[in-house]
Design an enzyme around this catalytic site. Sequence first.
Site, short mmCIF file in Angstrom:
data_model
loop_
_atom_site.label_atom_id
_atom_site.label_comp_id
_atom_site.label_asym_id
_atom_site.label_seq_id
_atom_site.Cartn_x
_atom_site.Cartn_y
_atom_site.Cartn_z
N ASP A 82 0.95 -1.18 -0.01
CA ASP A 82 0.09 0.14 -0.14
C ASP A 82 0.98 1.26 -0.18
O ASP A 82 1.15 1.74 -1.07
CB ASP A 82 -0.74 -0.10 1.21
CG ASP A 82 -1.92 0.97 1.05
OD1 ASP A 82 -1.99 1.78 0.28
OD2 ASP A 82 -2.82 1.31 2.27
N LYS A 122 -0.53 -1.19 -5.00
CA LYS A 122 -1.47 -0.27 -5.29
C LYS A 122 -0.68 0.96 -5.91
O LYS A 122 0.52 1.44 -5.54
CB LYS A 122 -1.92 0.26 -3.98
CG LYS A 122 -2.95 -0.53 -3.23
CD LYS A 122 -3.94 0.20 -2.24
CE LYS A 122 -4.71 -0.80 -1.50
NZ LYS A 122 -5.60 0.09 -0.47
O1 LIG Z 1 2.26 -0.82 2.45
P1 LIG Z 1 1.81 -0.53 3.71
O2 LIG Z 1 1.18 0.78 3.78
O3 LIG Z 1 2.84 -0.77 4.84
O4 LIG Z 1 0.63 -1.35 4.16
C1 LIG Z 1 0.61 -2.77 3.73
C2 LIG Z 1 0.67 -3.71 5.21
O5 LIG Z 1 -0.82 -3.20 5.73
C3 LIG Z 1 -1.23 -4.65 6.24
O6 LIG Z 1 -0.79 -4.99 7.45
P2 LIG Z 1 -1.50 -4.70 8.84
O7 LIG Z 1 -0.45 -3.54 9.66
O8 LIG Z 1 -2.95 -3.96 8.55
O9 LIG Z 1 -1.69 -6.07 9.44
P3 LIG Z 1 -2.30 -7.45 9.21
O10 LIG Z 1 -1.64 -7.96 8.28
O11 LIG Z 1 -2.11 -8.08 10.44
O12 LIG Z 1 -3.61 -7.26 8.64
C4 LIG Z 1 -1.09 -5.66 5.11
O13 LIG Z 1 -0.87 -6.84 5.38
C5 LIG Z 1 0.47 -4.95 4.95
O14 LIG Z 1 1.39 -5.81 5.82
#
Ligand SMILES: O=P(O)(O)OC[C@H]1O[C@H](OP(=O)(O)OP(=O)(O)O)[C@H](O)[C@@H]1O
Length: 209
Positions: free
Chosen positions: A118, A158
């Site tokens: 993301d 993304k």
């Molecule tokens: O590119 P970024 O902005 O860093 O976002 C991506 C991260 O966000 C989410 O993790 P989250 O912290 O929500 O934990 P989860 O996987 O346990 O849901 C997803 O699983 C990625 O690891």
Amino acid sequence: MAEDERMYISYNNIHKLCQKVAKHILARNERPDIIIAITGGGMIPARIIRSFLKVKGQKNIPIQAIGLSLYEDLGLKNSVETIGKEVIRTQWLDFSALNQHFDSLIGKKILIVDEVDDTRTTLHYALSELEKEVVEQQNLLNRINEDTVFSIFVLHNKDKPKKADLPDSMINSGRYIAAQTVPDMWLCYPWDAEDIEEHTELAKAQGND
Ligand SMILES: O=P(O)(O)OC[C@H]1O[C@H](OP(=O)(O)OP(=O)(O)O)[C@H](O)[C@@H]1O
């Protein structure tokens, strides 16, 4: 966010994306020695891609999990500029149960897996911390001549401005692999679905089955 700005992704779609990427990795002769899943979203793709990276006569690739969570840092001042996201480690590598030939990442081909890139904050953190750890151990064990190669696999990247970078060398050499690059929309993964049948139908209607 309007309903039509959500992208629904089915388990079948994830399965096929993992299969496609595994073929690509094997064709490049870059089968990893170890997979590192970023929990929780990286776990299911990591497990699926391992099956497709299996080669007859070779052992299953070990999967290690690292726990990283994005923590909302509201900052000290009451201004929007101070609001950011910090990465919190909830779990890290553990080689204690593996045999002595696999005691570190030094000299290994490593595939880091997550479901989504993301803002790139999490992947940047994971890669830089793992690289740092390898260098520390190389110095400690006097194994500085061994090459350690990191690659990254995500289901979805993304298409948006990122808050952190990955090394150009990784991107340019094709070691950053996103099965799909998608617009900056809400991604609905099947493991979050309350009604998996309805979710799968929505994914099918969008061609993500
Ligand atoms: O590119 P970024 O902005 O860093 O976002 C991506 C991260 O966000 C989410 O993790 P989250 O912290 O929500 O934990 P989860 O996987 O346990 O849901 C997803 O699983 C990625 O690891």
